[in-house]
Design an enzyme around this catalytic site. Structure first.
Site, mmCIF file in Angstrom:
data_model
loop_
_atom_site.group_PDB
_atom_site.id
_atom_site.type_symbol
_atom_site.label_atom_id
_atom_site.label_comp_id
_atom_site.label_asym_id
_atom_site.label_seq_id
_atom_site.Cartn_x
_atom_site.Cartn_y
_atom_site.Cartn_z
ATOM 1 N N GLY A 16 0.834 -1.209 0.000
ATOM 2 C CA GLY A 16 0.000 0.000 0.000
ATOM 3 C C GLY A 16 0.861 1.249 0.000
ATOM 4 N N ALA A 17 2.010 1.167 -0.673
ATOM 5 C CA ALA A 17 2.987 2.262 -0.611
ATOM 6 C C ALA A 17 2.809 3.279 -1.734
ATOM 7 C CB ALA A 17 4.404 1.694 -0.626
ATOM 8 N N GLY A 18 1.687 3.175 -2.452
ATOM 9 C CA GLY A 18 1.422 4.132 -3.521
ATOM 10 C C GLY A 18 0.913 5.461 -3.004
ATOM 11 N N ASP A 66 -2.175 -7.005 -5.742
ATOM 12 C CA ASP A 66 -3.279 -6.975 -4.792
ATOM 13 C C ASP A 66 -2.887 -7.883 -3.631
ATOM 14 O OD1 ASP A 66 -5.584 -7.441 -3.336
ATOM 15 O OD2 ASP A 66 -6.888 -7.574 -5.097
ATOM 16 N N VAL A 67 -2.824 -7.333 -2.418
ATOM 17 C CA VAL A 67 -2.337 -8.112 -1.272
ATOM 18 C C VAL A 67 -3.245 -9.297 -0.922
ATOM 19 C CG1 VAL A 67 -1.073 -6.175 -0.239
ATOM 20 C CG2 VAL A 67 -3.454 -6.590 0.454
ATOM 21 N N SER A 145 -4.454 0.320 14.219
ATOM 22 C CA SER A 145 -5.136 1.621 14.272
ATOM 23 C C SER A 145 -5.697 1.805 15.679
ATOM 24 C CB SER A 145 -6.294 1.630 13.267
ATOM 25 O OG SER A 145 -7.158 2.721 13.498
ATOM 26 N N TYR A 157 -13.672 -2.610 10.182
ATOM 27 C CA TYR A 157 -12.299 -2.069 10.280
ATOM 28 C C TYR A 157 -11.715 -2.301 11.681
ATOM 29 C CZ TYR A 157 -8.624 1.521 9.642
ATOM 30 O OH TYR A 157 -7.430 2.212 9.544
ATOM 31 N N ALA A 158 -12.539 -2.070 12.719
ATOM 32 C CA ALA A 158 -12.064 -2.273 14.093
ATOM 33 C C ALA A 158 -11.719 -3.745 14.333
ATOM 34 C CB ALA A 158 -13.131 -1.810 15.086
ATOM 35 N N ALA A 160 -10.776 -5.880 12.044
ATOM 36 C CA ALA A 160 -9.536 -6.161 11.301
ATOM 37 C C ALA A 160 -8.321 -5.616 12.052
ATOM 38 C CB ALA A 160 -9.614 -5.551 9.900
ATOM 39 N N LYS A 161 -8.434 -4.391 12.557
ATOM 40 C CA LYS A 161 -7.276 -3.765 13.202
ATOM 41 C C LYS A 161 -6.980 -4.374 14.574
ATOM 42 C CE LYS A 161 -5.966 -0.891 10.006
ATOM 43 N NZ LYS A 161 -4.813 -1.311 9.172
#
Ligand code: NAP
Length: 261
Positions: A16-18, A66-67, A145, A157-158, A160-161
């Protein structure tokens, strides 16, 4: 290029370094003297970051991947090893948001967020650890996060993080005997395309949102990608070898308890 440390140069992979935090991590790790594999699903974006690194005298190669795609991750890590050498540092940073309150949270938005953050980190770590174990050296830094502690509208998201933190501690136990440390970084509000998209989606003015977020933290400012990259650089350093299984919050004090005056 004048480097920030005199540690042994390694091959550092940043997913995701783009853009945003990943781009800042790639630039920072290059400043630390490492050759950087700049991975993003958008190859053009990855190339822009790699160009910034090389313009400053560093070494970087861009990869479109794609990861979440297992065969692609395997072949990308193989290409990185061929092009740059065995992987010494991996930053699992790629991420997306698909925010909604639970009653409106679509199944595909649950799946995509869990996939990019958790499956992506799992696939890249599994592919990279082989060369790390062979070298008896490695540094894995996973992007968590402050949302891991819970955040309205971010159940996917929570989860996943928070999962990233359990994943981090488990890999730390498994890979520690082979000289590989595994840590997480937990950013708070960082000014990137991701936080701008939150403002857009909610119809909020970004400057107003930024002001509110700044007022709510001890440091009275929001974060920059370079703030997170500094923490990643610290955990990725050779002399951070006794730190493992930790999550370092980079949040201006967002997660500090606010006691009544
Ligand atoms: P960003 O600017 O949107 O960067 C994320 C990058 O990951 C984008 O280039 C994105 O590409 C790429 N990406 C997404 N899905 C991918 C996939 N399947 N395969 C490969 N690349 C993929 O966001 P950011 O703010 O820098 O976020 C970076 C990380 O920090 C994320 O893990 C995020 O959850 C975490 N984080 C950010 C904040 C914050 O306040 N910004 C706070 C806490 C944690 P596209 O542009 O094509 O999607």
């Amino acid at each position: 290029m004048s480097t920030t440390t005199d540690q042994q140069p390694r091959v550092a992979v940043v997913t995701g370094a783009g853009s945003g935090i990943g781009a800042a991590c790639a630039q920072r790790l290059a400043l630390d003297g490492h050759a950087v594999a700049v991975v993003d699903r958008d190859l053009d974006a990855a190339r822009l970051t790699a160009d910034l690194v090389t313009r400053d005298g560093g070494t970087a190669v861009a990869y479109g991947a794609d990861v979440c795609d297992s065969p692609v991750v395997t072949s990308t890590v193989e290409s990185i090893v061929t092009d740059l050498g065995p992987v010494g540092i991996l930053v699992n940073n790629a991420g997306i948001l698909r925010d909604a309150m639970l009653f409106k949270l679509a199944e595909e938005d649950w799946d995509s967020v869990i996939d990019v953050h958790l499956k992506g980190a799992y696939l890249f770590s599994r592919a990279a650890q082989r060369t790390m174990v062979e070298q008896r050296y490695g540094r894995i830094v996973n992007m968590s996060s402050t949302s891991a502690l819970g955040n309205r509208g971010q159940a996917n998201y929570a989860a996943a993080k928070a999962g990233i933190q359990g994943f981090t501690r488990t890999l730390a136990l498994e890979l520690g005997p082979f000289g590989v440390t595994v840590n997480a970084v937990g950013p708070g509000f960082i000014e990137t395309a991701m936080t701008r998209s939150v403002a857009e989606r909610t119809g909020a003015d970004f400057e107003a949102l930024r002001g509110r977020m700044a007022e709510s933290v001890a440091t009275r400012r929001t974060g920059q990608p370079s703030d997170v990259a500094r923490a990643v650089s610290f955990l990725a350093a050779e002399d951070a070898g006794f730190i493992t299984g930790q999550c370092l919050y980079v949040d201006g004090g967002l997660t500090l308890p606010s006691l009544p005056a």
